[in-house]
Structure formats: structure tokens, C-alpha cells
Scaffold this motif. Structure first.
Motif, PDB file in Angstrom:
ATOM      1  N   CYS A  96       0.679  -1.173  -0.004  1.00  0.00           N
ATOM      2  CA  CYS A  96      -0.146  -0.125   0.006  1.00  0.00           C
ATOM      3  C   CYS A  96       0.911   1.176   0.153  1.00  0.00           C
ATOM      4  O   CYS A  96       0.401   2.097  -0.763  1.00  0.00           O
ATOM      5  CB  CYS A  96      -1.016   0.009   1.293  1.00  0.00           C
ATOM      6  SG  CYS A  96      -2.486  -0.928   1.178  1.00  0.00           S
ATOM      7  N   MET A 112      -3.318  -5.872   2.241  1.00  0.00           N
ATOM      8  CA  MET A 112      -4.180  -4.777   1.892  1.00  0.00           C
ATOM      9  C   MET A 112      -4.100  -4.623   0.533  1.00  0.00           C
ATOM     10  O   MET A 112      -5.239  -4.153  -0.165  1.00  0.00           O
ATOM     11  CB  MET A 112      -4.145  -3.507   2.809  1.00  0.00           C
ATOM     12  CG  MET A 112      -4.533  -4.146   4.328  1.00  0.00           C
ATOM     13  SD  MET A 112      -5.654  -5.067   4.683  1.00  0.00           S
ATOM     14  CE  MET A 112      -5.725  -5.265   6.513  1.00  0.00           C
ATOM     15  N   ASN A 113      -3.165  -4.075  -0.068  1.00  0.00           N
ATOM     16  CA  ASN A 113      -3.016  -3.396  -1.288  1.00  0.00           C
ATOM     17  C   ASN A 113      -3.491  -4.482  -2.479  1.00  0.00           C
ATOM     18  O   ASN A 113      -4.015  -3.958  -3.450  1.00  0.00           O
ATOM     19  CB  ASN A 113      -1.602  -2.863  -1.313  1.00  0.00           C
ATOM     20  CG  ASN A 113      -1.151  -2.972  -2.884  1.00  0.00           C
ATOM     21  OD1 ASN A 113      -1.813  -2.373  -3.768  1.00  0.00           O
ATOM     22  ND2 ASN A 113      -0.102  -3.784  -3.125  1.00  0.00           N
TER      23      ASN A 113
HETATM   24  C1  LIG Z   1       6.762 -11.671  -4.940  1.00  0.00           C
HETATM   25  C2  LIG Z   1       5.387 -10.946  -5.070  1.00  0.00           C
HETATM   26  N1  LIG Z   1       4.406 -11.604  -4.853  1.00  0.00           N
HETATM   27  C3  LIG Z   1       3.077 -10.961  -4.848  1.00  0.00           C
HETATM   28  C4  LIG Z   1       3.135  -9.472  -5.287  1.00  0.00           C
HETATM   29  C5  LIG Z   1       1.795  -8.566  -5.355  1.00  0.00           C
HETATM   30  N2  LIG Z   1       1.585  -7.739  -4.227  1.00  0.00           N
HETATM   31  C6  LIG Z   1       2.195  -6.700  -4.300  1.00  0.00           C
HETATM   32  S1  LIG Z   1       1.884  -5.731  -2.857  1.00  0.00           S
HETATM   33  C7  LIG Z   1       1.211  -7.157  -1.898  1.00  0.00           C
HETATM   34  C8  LIG Z   1       0.540  -7.120  -0.629  1.00  0.00           C
HETATM   35  C9  LIG Z   1       1.186  -6.349   0.202  1.00  0.00           C
HETATM   36  O1  LIG Z   1       0.778  -6.302   1.386  1.00  0.00           O
HETATM   37  P1  LIG Z   1       1.681  -5.777   2.649  1.00  0.00           P
HETATM   38  O2  LIG Z   1       3.165  -6.139   2.478  1.00  0.00           O
HETATM   39  O3  LIG Z   1       0.992  -6.381   4.066  1.00  0.00           O
HETATM   40  O4  LIG Z   1       1.541  -4.235   2.482  1.00  0.00           O
HETATM   41  P2  LIG Z   1       0.156  -3.528   2.762  1.00  0.00           P
HETATM   42  O5  LIG Z   1      -0.423  -3.392   1.221  1.00  0.00           O
HETATM   43  O6  LIG Z   1      -1.024  -4.105   3.594  1.00  0.00           O
HETATM   44  O7  LIG Z   1       0.597  -2.125   3.144  1.00  0.00           O
HETATM   45  C10 LIG Z   1       1.382  -8.223  -2.874  1.00  0.00           C
HETATM   46  C11 LIG Z   1       0.543  -9.410  -2.600  1.00  0.00           C
HETATM   47  C12 LIG Z   1       4.486  -8.958  -5.629  1.00  0.00           C
HETATM   48  N3  LIG Z   1       4.086  -7.573  -5.928  1.00  0.00           N
HETATM   49  N4  LIG Z   1       5.455  -9.457  -5.664  1.00  0.00           N
END
Ligand SMILES: Cc1ncc(C[n+]2csc(CCOP(=O)(O)OP(=O)(O)O)c2C)c(N)n1
Ligand SMILES: Cc1cc2nc3c(=O)[nH]c(=O)nc-3n(C[C@H](O)[C@H](O)[C@H](O)COP(=O)(O)OP(=O)(O)OC[C@H]3O[C@@H](n4cnc5c(N)ncnc54)[C@H](O)[C@@H]3O)c2cc1C
Ligand code: SF4
Ligand code: SF4
Ligand code: SF4
Lengths: 330, 542
Positions: A78, A162-163
Motif C-alpha cells: 500500500c 491490504m493493497n
Molecule cells: C513476489 C510478489 N508476490 C506478490 C506480489 C503482489 N503484491 C504486491 S503488494 C502485495 C501485498 C502487500 O501487502 P503488505 O506487504 O502487507 O502491505 P500492505 O499493502 O498491506 O501495506 C502483493 C501480494 C508482488 N508484487 N510480488
């Protein structure tokens, strides 16, 4: 240490962001008209985003602590998505986007480059969400700890991915409903007994500094960032940042939720040096976990007509355990 | 502004992205009415003057205070402080010691000689004030501030009314009273003492007055029919207290019985003790719960050794000077009923403290005037049925306290001013109340109330020294800072700090804040985290 416990302005105690009655040296970074606003207006975070708040608090404090010499490395998540849709950026600091999983490694590289350049004044911060930290980036993070690289890693914990649409992470609390742990079946929501406590794992690496912080306790958060920037080597700060969208909470309740998490004992605030807890913030006005849970739709299935007293009691036990383990009530 | 280290971004910054467009509700800074201000009969802006006291600017605090009430040192001693009863802090730990801070400011003003500012222009109108009690003094002060020529005619030898001839010295030292009266006179109010007004119409005509404010109080002690022999020494409380101010002190004897249950009864009994009575007994027909006197005063009286016979009435006074009293019981409605059970009480004197009536002789023959239940009827603008004649204080229907009298004086002055100008005065609409539900009390530190010191009992019972002492500078400051500033921004910077969108603009010390609606997404965090309820969400204008 520099938590201004001696301030006795009874309208505010030590709990508000500032106060007209405080002298300059007792003011928080966030109360200052000259704060950096590291994460500037116009970012695309949701209404009431705790992560946007936490990131500004932390990086603004780091800027003040280092005389504005900070480079940020940011994992995907996010924080990156809402702040930097190319070619636009909200960042008022030098900022690099890495991959989802390698922010800690990239930050270690930036720190090494500074060393090679003979610059010891420029400090490096890596940051990411709980998914990027506790799951995908965990190997890189552990490596950074193990090598004692001169990086402060900040995890903004909103307790899920979340994102990409609220998927469970290893920081998601038990019983919480996410897109991947639906409130269905005999054991609705995230299962009990799984997950990771990265602050404790970081402590197991015996790095110089580990701390938890929350957007509900700004002075504490700023003090911890300031302290972290006074130390060299690998440091870890875990900041609790409620997410209105993912948690199904009201946007105005973001700080209230963070406060209730602390006051119920679910999220202990502490600091550790070289693997040993050195301080903790005691609970001021204890509340039952239900006060916290009820404000969130992700726990709605625990309440309703027939409340799930078993699971609620289990969560209460987790809180009580924290209170006992960290000595949160005097 | 110098950009921080290595900052190059301006073009392409997110500032181009006006996220305020997402908003459906917007925050709005408001001022709400603090419950203390709301409850003050004199209409003081308590939160407003505490705000200045909090920063140690006592003179400014005093100046804001006296915009509504010219008698702070007196108030700080005799006011029953309903403000504290409604103070929001009372729901957290204990109410703010508003009254003690008020007294501190009043005393500070006397000590430092702070004076009222005389009016900048004269209106050319002449107003007569009858009676120099709190109501008359307050009206005179406010009328003078508005530029009118004011004359107070007072029947007694000195100004103050019941504050001088009723309230005992141990609660209100006379030098304090004199100082606050003198300050009003110094503003250009003409005070004529020993000038009883016998007929209001004649006096107005003779003096060429354009309007009058009557505040003659209620001074005639009410009598009760008690069969008594020739030798019985029966006095009334108001006369006893009045005589305390003269050369010849009243003779009460060693065993004094006081009949009644109000503050006056307590004052007489405590006075009797100080005059050397070995026993001062209050005889009251009902129970302690039903007593109209204030709890704190009862407490002080009991400490001083005043005795109270609850549920007792006086039947007669015998020739030998003893009293026959009868036990009472309360009926279902709380009214005392006789039981027939009697007992004998020895007494050298019996003082009746059964309330006061108004002497309305000066109003004889004034057309349009309406008197009901012994008091003069006034309209909402404090004017009697006679055009141009206004009235307030104890002589009109109301609660009989100094503060209510002061409030009447202020209110009447505003209406008299309007009347003199051929207009009507309409007060500003009141702000919405800042109830505890509007506050986020998490942010206030725990801080117990500072208690005012009292002189030791031994000295209390045989001298007329002031019983309750004031706060000193440090604890007055502490007490002022216990105020939560209900409903009014005290610049804690919370809104500025907690906005996830940096959409609050800090304008600098004393200037409060503004919203940057280009970026405010309307999340409402600033509202829910404002400690004092000084922000609210309103629908976006369509
Ligand atoms: C290796 C990889 N797997 C999946 C993704 C897709 N992806 C991008 S952001 C994200 C989730 C991020 O979650 P978090 O780190 O908890 O951060 P938040 O958005 O909740 O702040 C995912 C699954 C990616 N960019 N790279
Ligand atoms: C013993 C006692 C103790 C009290 N204690 C308290 C207390 O602690 N706190 C509190 O809030 N209240 C107290 N009160 C009540 C309070 O004193 C009165 O409510 C208040 O003084 C009324 O103010 P006033 O201006 O209407 O009248 P007053 O104070 O009675 O003043 C009226 C003035 O008018 C003058 N006057 C009368 N007739 C004429 C005339 N014809 N011409 C010219 N002048 C005239 C009188 O001489 C007097 O000076 C007490 C009352 C008593 C009797
Ligand atoms: S806390 Fe202050 S503003 Fe609020 S009611 Fe009490 S005195 Fe008034
Ligand atoms: S906290 Fe910020 S974004 Fe939210 S309503 Fe207040 S000003 Fe607007
Ligand atoms: S949060 Fe603090 S600074 Fe902002 S309006 Fe409320 S009292 Fe004023």
C-alpha cells in the motif's frame, strides 16, 4: 529517556501532539510547523489510513533526528502504491522502490554504498507492510539482521495484504476475516495458533534495537525512531497501523482502534536492546478486548445474535498473556 | 523554504492530486458552550478566562472575567459555584476549582491595583440605581461601561447590601468588598450612601433620570408565630447579622437557638459561636437532605461545634426562657408532620432565620407595577410593568444568591441601554453545549483537585478571620490547567498531528488552525481525536 514524562500540563499530560504551553524542547516533531511532511498531501491512501499516518510520523522523526539525511527504501505494498503512481510522488525524501520481498536487501546495499563513499552521515531506512516483512521479505530481513547492517527496518503492520485485496498474512490475528480466511464454516476467520511475531524473532537475532510502536502514541513512536537513529547497526521498528478498509472500521476510528489495541493488551509497546526487553509502556486505562474487536467488521462474526464466547475468551487470553509477559499493568 | 537534503521533487509531486474531491463530509472548527459557562448565573466566560490563566497571564484572565462580573474576589468567596457542579472534569475525577482560581484572580487584581477602563464616550443618558447590593453594583458597572451617567442611591451607610450586612466577615472580609466597590466607583459611578429612596417616581423626576434599576433586596426578616412570654428574647437573623456591622454588637447570650435551615441560619449560629456562645443549636423541621443550606457550609458549621436538632420545631417560649420543641416526622411527600412528642431546651435567645421579605414602600403609587408573592414581577428584559423602571436581585422572583443578583444587573444593563436607545437587545444565540460526549478525555492527564487551605479550628471559632484561604500562584496555575477547555480549541496540535493527509494548516500561536480542503478526505480522525470537541463534521455543501 527522552519521553517527556516530566511535562505536567494537565490539559494534555504527555498525550497530545503538542500544546501552546509547551516549550520548544518539549514539542513533538508532528506539532512543528517545520516538520518535513515526508509523505505529503495528495497521496492516494484511503480515508483515515493508519499506514499513511505511521509513515509520516516515523520518517518525519527520522528526518529531525538525522538533520534531514535519510534515504528510504520501500517494499511493494500500500505505502508504495498510494504514494508513488509514476511519475508522481508524495515523498519529500530520497526514496527507492524495490521489489515486494527485497527491501531489506536493497537497503543493506544502499548502506554499503554509503560506506564505500565514505559517508556516515546519511542514514538508511527500509520500510514495508506486514506481508512484505513477515512473509515475502522475511529471508532478506533476517539476513540484514544477521549481518548487522546499518539499517532501520520499519514494518507498518496493518495485519494483512491490504493493497491486493485483504489477503491473510502471517501477521493477521486469529479469528479475523480476510479475503482468504472467510467467516465461514465451523472455524470462521483466520485460524488460531499460526502466525509470526517478528519483533520477537528480531530480538532473537540479538540486534542492537527492536521496538514496537503505534499510531495511537505519537510521542512514544517519535521517541523510538529518534532513539533508533542514534544507534548503528540493524534495528527493527514494528508500527501498528489500523486499516479502515481491510478491517471494516470507521475511518475516524483509526487512532481509537490503535489505542484500544494497546489498552487491551493485544498490542504491547516495548523496546529491546540486544535481545532483552528494556522498557515497556504500561496500560493506562485497561479495556476488555471486545471494546477493540467490536469496532471492526473483520470480527463481526464473533458477535451478532449468538456471540462466539469461546473465541472471544481465547483472544482475551492472548491479551492477558501479553499483559503478564510484558508487565503491562503495574 | 530550503528543501531538505537531496530533495528535488516539486514537479510531479502528489500535491497536484487534489484528494479533497473524495470527501462527502468536511470538518469544521467550532466553539461550543462549555457547561461551566452555561451554568454560571452571572454568565461568565469561564473557559475563556481560564485559558489566559493557564498561560500565567493573570491580568488578561481577570480582564476577560470582569467583562461579565465586576466582583471576582467576592465571587471567589461567596459564590456557591454552580459552574463546578456542571464542570465536565467532575465526570473524570473532580471538577476544576473554578471558584478558587476566580478568587486568586480577584485577589491578584486588588493586590496589583488593576483598574477598570472608563468608557470611551458618554451617552448623555442618566440612570438611577437604587440599592448598592451586588445587583445594583453590577448594573451600575455595566451601564457605566456603556457610557451612561450612573447614580447609585443606597439607604445604608456603606455599599454592599447583604454582602456587608448579611454575609459574615469570616466568609467575606470587608476590605475585599471595599476594594471591589471602590473600583466600580473609580470608573465614574456616583455612589450616594445614607440616601434612601422613599418614592421612586419622585426621585427619578427630581434627578432627571432617564431610567432606573431597582435592586433593594429582601431585608425584612420573616416572623413565625411562636407563643412567648414577656421576657423572651426573640431576634431575627437579618437584624442580628446587620448589627454585627455596627458599634453595638447584638447580645445573644451563652445558649443560642437558631430556628431555620438556610445559609442564614448557619451564618447566625457560626457568628454566635464566635461571639462567645458556648452552645449554638440550630432547630430545623426537616432532615439534613432537605436542608436548603449548602453542604459545605453545614460541614464548616458542624466542625466549629454548631449543633443541629433535625426534625424538630419550636412550639413556644416559656416565661423562664426555655423553649418547648416538638419532634417531627416526614410524610410521604417529605413534609414535616407533628408527633406530639415534646422536649424542653434552655436558651438565652432565639434567633429566627426563616427567610426575608422585600420592602416595597418606594414603589407605592407607581402605575403598571405588578407584585406577586411579595416580589416585583419583571419581563424577560428585566423591566417592571412601569416603562423605564427595571428591577433585579432578591426583589424579583429568582434564586437569592449574590451571583444571580450580579447576573440580573448585567442583563438589566444591556436591556436598559437598548431601551434608552429606543431599540431592543437580543443576546447572541448560544453555541451548542460541549457535553462530555463531545470530548476525547483520553488526552488529559490525571490531576487531582487542589483543595483550598482553611485556618485551624481553634482560630475559626473565636475570631472573625477568614475561614477559607486562597490558592497561591503555583497551585492556582495547576488548577487552571486542569480545565479541559470544553468545546474550545486550546491549541494542543492534535488535529494538526493526526491528519493522515496533512490537511490541517497550523496558523501559529494564538491563531489556531485551518483545514486545507484541497486535500482533506473527510475521514473525521481530527474530530474524534480533538480532546475538547472543537471540531465537527458537516455535510459537504452541494
Ligand atoms: C513476489 C510478489 N508476490 C506478490 C506480489 C503482489 N503484491 C504486491 S503488494 C502485495 C501485498 C502487500 O501487502 P503488505 O506487504 O502487507 O502491505 P500492505 O499493502 O498491506 O501495506 C502483493 C501480494 C508482488 N508484487 N510480488
Ligand atoms: C446571612 C446571609 C448570607 C448569605 N450568604 C450568601 C452567600 O454566601 N452566597 C450568596 O451567593 N448569597 C448569599 N446570600 C444571599 C445574597 O446576599 C443576596 O441574594 C444578594 O445580596 C441579593 O442582592 P441584591 O442586590 O438583590 O440585594 P441586597 O444585597 O440585599 O442589596 C440591596 C441594597 O439596597 C438597599 N436598599 C434597600 N431599600 C432601599 C431604598 N429604598 N433606597 C435605597 N437603598 C435601598 C439596601 O440597603 C441594600 O444595600 C446571603 C444572604 C444572607 C441574608
Ligand atoms: S473543564 Fe474547564 S471548560 Fe470544561 S466545564 Fe470544567 S471549567 Fe468549564
Ligand atoms: S483528519 Fe485530515 S483528512 Fe481527516 S477529516 Fe480531518 S482534516 Fe480531513
Ligand atoms: S485537536 Fe487540539 S488543536 Fe485541534 S482543534 Fe482540537 S483542541 Fe484545537
Amino acid at each position: 529517556m527522552d519521553q517527556p514524562q516530566t511535562i505536567k500540563y494537565y490539559q494534555t499530560g504527555t498525550f497530545t501532539v503538542g500544546n501552546r504551553l509547551l516549550s520548544e524542547d518539549q514539542r513533538s516533531v508532528q506539532s512543528g510547523m517545520e516538520r518535513t511532511n515526508s509523505l505529503n498531501s495528495g497521496h492516494r491512501a484511503c480515508q483515515g489510513c493508519g499506514e499513511a499516518l505511521g509513515a509520516r510520523y516515523a520518517i518525519d522523526a527520522a528526518m529531525r533526528a538525522t538533520g534531514n539525511k535519510v534515504i528510504c527504501v520501500n517494499a511493494t505494498g500500500c505505502l508504495e502504491v498510494f504514494s508513488t503512481p509514476y511519475p508522481e510522488t508524495s515523498w519529500q525524501v530520497p526514496w527507492i522502490h524495490s521489489l515486494f520481498g527485497n527491501a531489506a536487501a536493497v537497503a543493506s546495499g544502499v548502506a554499503a554504498a554509503q560506506r564505500a563513499l565514505g559517508r556516515d552521515d546519511v542514514r538508511v531506512i527500509a520500510q514495508g507492510g506486514d506481508g512484505g516483512t513477515t512473509d515475502i521479505g522475511f529471508g532478506c530481513l533476517s539476513g540484514m539482521f544477521e549481518r548487522n547492517d546499518d539499517v532501520l527496518y520499519i514494518c507498518y503492520d496493518n495485519e494483512a495484504y491490504m493493497n491486493t485485496g485483504v489477503q491473510r498474512s502471517s501477521a493477521t490475528p486469529p479469528a479475523a476475516r480476510t479475503a482468504t480466511t472467510p467467516a465461514l464454516g465451523p472455524e470462521p476467520g483466520n485460524v488460531f495458533g499460526t502466525g509470526k511475531n517478528v519483533p520477537l524473532i528480531a530480538m532473537a537475532h540479538r540486534i542492537p534495537y527492536v521496538a514496537t510502536a503505534s499510531v495511537a502514541n505519537l510521542r512514544d513512536l517519535e521517541a523510538k525512531v529518534t532513539r533508533a537513529m542514534q544507534i548503528r547497526g540493524a534495528r527493527y521498528l514494528h508500527i501498528f497501523v489500523p486499516c479502515p478498509l481491510g478491517w471494516g472500521s470507521a475511518s475516524e476510528d483509526t487512532i481509537r482502534l490503535a489505542r484500544l489495541a494497546v489498552e487491551s493488551g493485544l498490542y504491547p509497546l516495548f523496546e529491546a536492546r540486544h535481545g532483552k526487553v528494556t522498557s515497556r509502556t504500561t496500560i493506562r486505562r485497561p479495556v476488555p478486548v471486545t471494546d477493540y474487536l467490536k469496532l471492526q467488521k473483520r470480527f463481526a462474526h464473533l458477535f451478532g445474535k449468538a456471540p462466539d464466547t469461546v473465541r472471544i475468551a481465547q483472544i482475551q487470553r492472548m491479551a492477558d498473556q501479553n499483559i503478564a509477559d510484558f508487565g503491562l499493568i503495574e | 523554504m530550503d528543501k531538505p537534503f537531496a530533495i528535488t521533487l516539486d514537479p510531479g509531486s502528489s500535491l497536484a492530486n487534489k484528494t479533497g474531491a473524495w470527501r462527502t463530509l468536511r470538518p469544521l472548527y467550532v466553539d461550543r458552550l462549555p457547561p461551566c459557562n452555561h451554568a454560571c448565573p452571572a454568565g461568565e466566560n469561564i473557559q475563556g478566562w481560564l485559558f489566559h490563566a493557564e498561560s500565567g497571564d493573570y491580568e488578561q484572565a481577570w480582564r476577560v472575567l470582569v467583562e461579565d462580573n465586576p466582583l471576582p474576589a467576592i465571587m471567589g468567596r461567596v459564590c456557591y459555584h454552580p459552574c463546578e457542579t456542571s464542570c465536565n472534569r467532575g465526570q473524570l475525577d473532580e471538577a476544576v476549582g473554578i471558584n478558587s482560581v476566580e478568587r486568586f484572580l480577584g485577589d491578584e487584581a486588588i493586590k496589583r491595583g488593576w483598574a477598570f477602563v472608563p468608557p470611551s464616550a458618554e451617552s448623555g443618558k442618566r440612570v438611577l440605581v437604587v440599592g448598592a447590593g451586588p445587583s445594583g453594583l453590577s448594573a451600575a458597572y455595566h451601564l457605566r461601561r456603556l457610557g451612561h451617567a450612573v447614580t447609585i442611591k443606597e439607604a445604608g451607610p456603606l455599599a454592599g447590601g447583604m454582602m456587608r450586612f448579611g454575609i459574615p466577615k469570616y466568609r467575606l472580609p470587608r476590605d475585599v468588598l471595599d476594594a471591589e466597590v471602590a473600583r466600580i466607583v473609580a470608573m465614574g459611578v456616583k455612589l450616594e450612601v445614607n440616601a434612601k429612596v422613599a418614592n421612586i417616581a419622585d426621585t427619578m423626576a427630581a434627578g432627571g433620570f432617564d431610567a432606573a434599576f431597582l435592586a433593594v433586596g429582601a431585608h425584612i426578616g420573616k416572623r413565625a408565630f411562636i407563643p412567648a412570654g414577656e421576657a423572651a428574647r426573640i431576634l431575627d437573623a437579618v437584624s442580628v447579622l446587620r448589627d454585627m456591622e455596627g458599634e453595638e454588637k447584638p447580645l445573644l447570650g451563652r445558649r443560642v437557638v437558631v430556628y431555620g435551615g438556610g445559609n442564614t441560619a448557619l451564618d447566625v449560629a457560626r457568628t454566635a459561636k464566635r461571639m462567645g456562645a458556648t452552645e449554638a443549636i440550630i432547630v430545623y423541621r426537616r432532615t439534613r437532605e432537605k436542608m436548603p443550606a449548602h453542604e459545605s457550609e453545614l460541614q464548616e458549621a458542624l466542625e466549629e461545634g454548631v449543633l443541629v436538632k433535625w426534625l424538630t420545631t419550636i412550639r413556644k417560649v416559656t416565661d423562664g426562657g426555655s423553649l418547648i420543641v416538638e419532634k417531627m416526622v416526614l410524610d410521604a411527600k417529605g413534609f414535616p408532620q407533628p408527633t406530639g412528642e415534646t422536649e424542653e431546651l434552655q436558651a438565652d435567645s432565639l434567633v429566627l432565620a426563616l427567610g426575608q421579605d422585600v420592602d416595597l414602600a418606594l414603589l407605592e403609587g407607581v402605575p403598571g407595577l405588578e407584585v406577586k408573592d411579595g416580589v416585583v414581577q419583571v419581563r424577560a428584559n428585566m423591566m417592571t410593568g412601569a416603562p423605564g423602571i427595571f428591577a433585579g436581585g432578591d426583589m424579583v422572583p429568582s434564586e437569592r444568591t449574590v451571583t444571580v443578583a450580579v447576573g440580573h444587573g448585567k442583563k438589566a444593563a444591556r436591556h436598559i441601554d437598548a431601551w434608552l436607545n429606543g431599540t431592543t437587545y437580543s443576546p447572541r444565540p448560544k453555541h451548542e453545549l460541549a457535553g462530555i460526549d463531545k470530548m476525547n478525555t483520553w488526552y488529559y492527564a490525571d490531576a487531582p483537585k487542589t483543595v483550598r487551605p482553611q485556618i485551624e479550628l481553634a482560630r475559626r471559632t473565636d475570631t472573625f478571620d477568614e475561614v477559607v484561604h486562597g490558592l497561591d500562584e503555583t497551585n492556582a496555575l495547576f488548577e487552571a490547567r486542569r480545565c479541559l477547555s470544553c468545546g474550545n480549541c486550546f491549541e494542543c496540535d492534535n488535529c494538526y498531528g493526526v491528519c493522515p493527509d496533512n490537511a490541517v494548516i497550523k496558523l501559529g500561536p494564538g491563531k489556531r488552525f485551518e483545514f486545507n480542503l484541497d486535500y482533506c478526505k473527510g475521514c473525521g480522525i481530527c474530530v474524534s481525536e480533538c480532546p475538547c470537541g472543537a471540531i465537527k463534521m458537516v455535510p459537504e455543501p452541494t
